[in-house]
Each structure stands twice: as structure tokens, then as C-alpha cells.
Design a protein around this motif. Sequence first.
Motif, PDB file in Angstrom:
ATOM      1  N   LYS A   7     -16.471 -49.640   6.126  1.00 25.01           N
ATOM      2  CA  LYS A   7     -17.628 -49.828   6.365  1.00 25.01           C
ATOM      3  C   LYS A   7     -17.848 -49.080   7.975  1.00 25.01           C
ATOM      4  O   LYS A   7     -18.815 -48.731   8.403  1.00 25.01           O
ATOM      5  N   LEU A   8     -16.571 -48.802   8.622  1.00 25.86           N
ATOM      6  CA  LEU A   8     -16.909 -48.094   9.825  1.00 25.86           C
ATOM      7  C   LEU A   8     -17.529 -46.783   9.631  1.00 25.86           C
ATOM      8  O   LEU A   8     -18.315 -45.964  10.411  1.00 25.86           O
ATOM      9  N   GLN A   9     -16.921 -46.185   8.611  1.00 17.93           N
ATOM     10  CA  GLN A   9     -17.302 -44.863   8.420  1.00 17.93           C
ATOM     11  C   GLN A   9     -18.903 -44.839   7.699  1.00 17.93           C
ATOM     12  O   GLN A   9     -19.537 -43.610   8.096  1.00 17.93           O
ATOM     13  N   PHE A  10     -19.208 -45.739   7.080  1.00 15.37           N
ATOM     14  CA  PHE A  10     -20.479 -45.905   6.960  1.00 15.37           C
ATOM     15  C   PHE A  10     -21.323 -45.891   7.836  1.00 15.37           C
ATOM     16  O   PHE A  10     -22.385 -45.488   8.075  1.00 15.37           O
ATOM     17  N   LEU A  11     -20.899 -46.857   8.814  1.00 14.91           N
ATOM     18  CA  LEU A  11     -21.900 -46.928  10.230  1.00 14.91           C
ATOM     19  C   LEU A  11     -21.875 -45.555  10.829  1.00 14.91           C
ATOM     20  O   LEU A  11     -22.833 -45.094  11.261  1.00 14.91           O
ATOM     21  N   ARG A  12     -20.826 -44.831  11.117  1.00 16.26           N
ATOM     22  CA  ARG A  12     -20.945 -43.383  11.605  1.00 16.26           C
ATOM     23  C   ARG A  12     -21.944 -42.529  10.968  1.00 16.26           C
ATOM     24  O   ARG A  12     -22.353 -41.653  11.629  1.00 16.26           O
ATOM     25  N   GLU A  13     -21.959 -42.315   9.696  1.00 21.14           N
ATOM     26  CA  GLU A  13     -22.804 -41.781   8.779  1.00 21.14           C
ATOM     27  C   GLU A  13     -24.192 -42.327   8.785  1.00 21.14           C
ATOM     28  O   GLU A  13     -24.975 -41.312   8.936  1.00 21.14           O
ATOM     29  N   GLU A  36     -23.584 -53.324  12.847  1.00 23.33           N
ATOM     30  CA  GLU A  36     -22.214 -53.696  12.764  1.00 23.33           C
ATOM     31  C   GLU A  36     -22.318 -55.474  12.799  1.00 23.33           C
ATOM     32  O   GLU A  36     -21.294 -55.764  11.887  1.00 23.33           O
ATOM     33  N   LYS A  37     -22.991 -56.089  13.078  1.00 28.40           N
ATOM     34  CA  LYS A  37     -23.181 -57.552  13.220  1.00 28.40           C
ATOM     35  C   LYS A  37     -23.179 -57.865  11.684  1.00 28.40           C
ATOM     36  O   LYS A  37     -22.593 -58.761  11.085  1.00 28.40           O
ATOM     37  N   GLU A  38     -24.409 -57.162  11.033  1.00 26.23           N
ATOM     38  CA  GLU A  38     -24.761 -57.574   9.718  1.00 26.23           C
ATOM     39  C   GLU A  38     -23.507 -57.484   9.010  1.00 26.23           C
ATOM     40  O   GLU A  38     -23.239 -58.043   7.665  1.00 26.23           O
ATOM     41  N   LEU A  39     -22.754 -56.169   9.123  1.00 31.69           N
ATOM     42  CA  LEU A  39     -21.511 -55.821   8.350  1.00 31.69           C
ATOM     43  C   LEU A  39     -20.473 -56.673   8.358  1.00 31.69           C
ATOM     44  O   LEU A  39     -19.290 -56.529   7.919  1.00 31.69           O
ATOM     45  N   GLY A  40     -20.387 -57.487   9.491  1.00 28.12           N
ATOM     46  CA  GLY A  40     -19.311 -58.284   9.782  1.00 28.12           C
ATOM     47  C   GLY A  40     -18.082 -57.643  10.519  1.00 28.12           C
ATOM     48  O   GLY A  40     -16.869 -58.215  10.475  1.00 28.12           O
ATOM     49  N   ILE A  41     -18.502 -56.523  11.167  1.00 27.87           N
ATOM     50  CA  ILE A  41     -17.395 -55.996  11.825  1.00 27.87           C
ATOM     51  C   ILE A  41     -16.828 -56.523  13.099  1.00 27.87           C
ATOM     52  O   ILE A  41     -17.523 -57.154  13.761  1.00 27.87           O
ATOM     53  N   PRO A  42     -15.739 -56.752  13.251  1.00 27.75           N
ATOM     54  CA  PRO A  42     -15.018 -57.543  14.212  1.00 27.75           C
ATOM     55  C   PRO A  42     -15.602 -56.983  15.659  1.00 27.75           C
ATOM     56  O   PRO A  42     -15.561 -55.628  15.589  1.00 27.75           O
ATOM     57  N   ILE A  43     -15.604 -57.628  16.670  1.00 31.32           N
ATOM     58  CA  ILE A  43     -16.396 -57.213  17.751  1.00 31.32           C
ATOM     59  C   ILE A  43     -15.358 -56.042  18.471  1.00 31.32           C
ATOM     60  O   ILE A  43     -15.972 -55.046  18.925  1.00 31.32           O
ATOM     61  N   ASN A  44     -14.247 -56.210  18.378  1.00 29.29           N
ATOM     62  CA  ASN A  44     -13.298 -55.173  19.016  1.00 29.29           C
ATOM     63  C   ASN A  44     -13.341 -53.915  18.316  1.00 29.29           C
ATOM     64  O   ASN A  44     -12.811 -52.783  18.823  1.00 29.29           O
ATOM     65  N   ARG A  45     -13.843 -53.825  16.977  1.00 28.50           N
ATOM     66  CA  ARG A  45     -14.016 -52.504  16.194  1.00 28.50           C
ATOM     67  C   ARG A  45     -15.209 -51.921  16.337  1.00 28.50           C
ATOM     68  O   ARG A  45     -15.631 -50.965  15.745  1.00 28.50           O
ATOM     69  N   ARG A  46     -16.207 -52.735  16.890  1.00 27.33           N
ATOM     70  CA  ARG A  46     -17.583 -52.218  16.926  1.00 27.33           C
ATOM     71  C   ARG A  46     -17.686 -51.156  18.013  1.00 27.33           C
ATOM     72  O   ARG A  46     -16.798 -50.988  18.955  1.00 27.33           O
ATOM     73  N   THR A  47     -18.579 -50.569  18.129  1.00 26.58           N
ATOM     74  CA  THR A  47     -19.063 -49.410  19.275  1.00 26.58           C
ATOM     75  C   THR A  47     -19.183 -50.028  20.548  1.00 26.58           C
ATOM     76  O   THR A  47     -19.455 -50.969  20.830  1.00 26.58           O
ATOM     77  N   GLY A  48     -18.330 -49.297  21.512  1.00 27.56           N
ATOM     78  CA  GLY A  48     -18.507 -49.582  22.993  1.00 27.56           C
ATOM     79  C   GLY A  48     -19.497 -48.760  23.677  1.00 27.56           C
ATOM     80  O   GLY A  48     -19.477 -48.706  24.800  1.00 27.56           O
ATOM     81  N   ASN A  60     -17.821 -53.610  23.014  1.00 31.02           N
ATOM     82  CA  ASN A  60     -16.812 -54.135  21.951  1.00 31.02           C
ATOM     83  C   ASN A  60     -15.516 -54.737  22.864  1.00 31.02           C
ATOM     84  O   ASN A  60     -14.302 -54.932  22.225  1.00 31.02           O
ATOM     85  N   GLU A  61     -15.547 -54.972  24.229  1.00 31.01           N
ATOM     86  CA  GLU A  61     -14.639 -55.412  24.915  1.00 31.01           C
ATOM     87  C   GLU A  61     -15.090 -56.967  25.169  1.00 31.01           C
ATOM     88  O   GLU A  61     -14.288 -57.643  25.879  1.00 31.01           O
ATOM     89  N   MET A  62     -16.180 -57.193  24.550  1.00 28.50           N
ATOM     90  CA  MET A  62     -16.655 -58.703  24.836  1.00 28.50           C
ATOM     91  C   MET A  62     -16.625 -59.703  24.310  1.00 28.50           C
ATOM     92  O   MET A  62     -15.948 -59.692  23.020  1.00 28.50           O
ATOM     93  N   GLN A  63     -16.284 -61.159  24.577  1.00 32.37           N
ATOM     94  CA  GLN A  63     -16.146 -62.441  23.601  1.00 32.37           C
ATOM     95  C   GLN A  63     -17.558 -62.383  22.960  1.00 32.37           C
ATOM     96  O   GLN A  63     -18.666 -61.652  23.309  1.00 32.37           O
ATOM     97  N   GLU A  64     -17.353 -62.992  21.817  1.00 30.75           N
ATOM     98  CA  GLU A  64     -18.547 -63.113  21.043  1.00 30.75           C
ATOM     99  C   GLU A  64     -19.959 -63.757  21.631  1.00 30.75           C
ATOM    100  O   GLU A  64     -20.982 -63.142  21.420  1.00 30.75           O
ATOM    101  N   GLU A  65     -19.581 -64.691  22.561  1.00 36.72           N
ATOM    102  CA  GLU A  65     -21.139 -65.285  23.103  1.00 36.72           C
ATOM    103  C   GLU A  65     -21.684 -64.409  24.141  1.00 36.72           C
ATOM    104  O   GLU A  65     -22.849 -64.250  23.925  1.00 36.72           O
ATOM    105  N   ALA A  66     -20.668 -63.555  24.847  1.00 39.95           N
ATOM    106  CA  ALA A  66     -21.184 -62.398  25.615  1.00 39.95           C
ATOM    107  C   ALA A  66     -21.924 -61.503  24.929  1.00 39.95           C
ATOM    108  O   ALA A  66     -23.120 -60.934  25.198  1.00 39.95           O
TER     109      ALA A  66
END
Length: 97
Positions: A7-13, A36-48, A60-66
Motif C-alpha cells: 500500500k505504501l509503495q502504491f501511494l509513493r507511485e 492514506e486515510k481511504e487505504l487505512g494506513i496507520p497514522i504513524n506510517r502516513r506521510t509527515g 504522522n506524529e498526531m493522534q487520530e482526532e488531531a
Amino acid sequence: MESLEEKLQFLRETYPLVPHTAAGQMWSSVRRMKAEKELGIPINRRTGFAVSLESGLAANEMQEEAWEEFYAGLCDDLHQRFPELYRSIFRDAADAT
């Protein structure tokens, strides 16, 4: 897509980040965060790539609500400042309005 790495490779491409201009940077950040949200990527693995001026945290350092509040704010800002770019990401929402 099976694994998180695939999934992360797909996003990069498919959703590369564009650091060139304010419009391009905001558009690519919102587009990528939406994917990223639609693919269900965990926040800590999303782009920062996007950083909150208010908290000083990368997305990618935030809590979900933030993260959700930050993402909604970016979406609103994109919609207000660059409506055509917003519509290119949120076609369905733009068609409904």
C-alpha cells in the motif's frame, strides 16, 4: 493490495508529494492524506510531509482526532484558496454542491 508495504509503495507511485509551490504542495498533501486515510494506513506510517503550525507536529506524529482536525483544516483551506484543485480531488463532493 495485500500488505502495508504494498500500500505504501502504491501511494509513493500513485500519489507523489509535490513540494514546489503553495498550491501544488497543499494539493498533493491533501490528495495523499485522503488516499492514506481511504487505504487505512496507520497514522504513524502516513506521510509527515504536512506539519501543523499550531502544534508543530508532522501529520504522522498526531493522534487520530488531531490528524482528522488537521486534515479537515487543510481540505477547507484548499477549497477556499484553490477551488479547482479541491474539485480535482473531491469530484463527488463538488458535484453534489
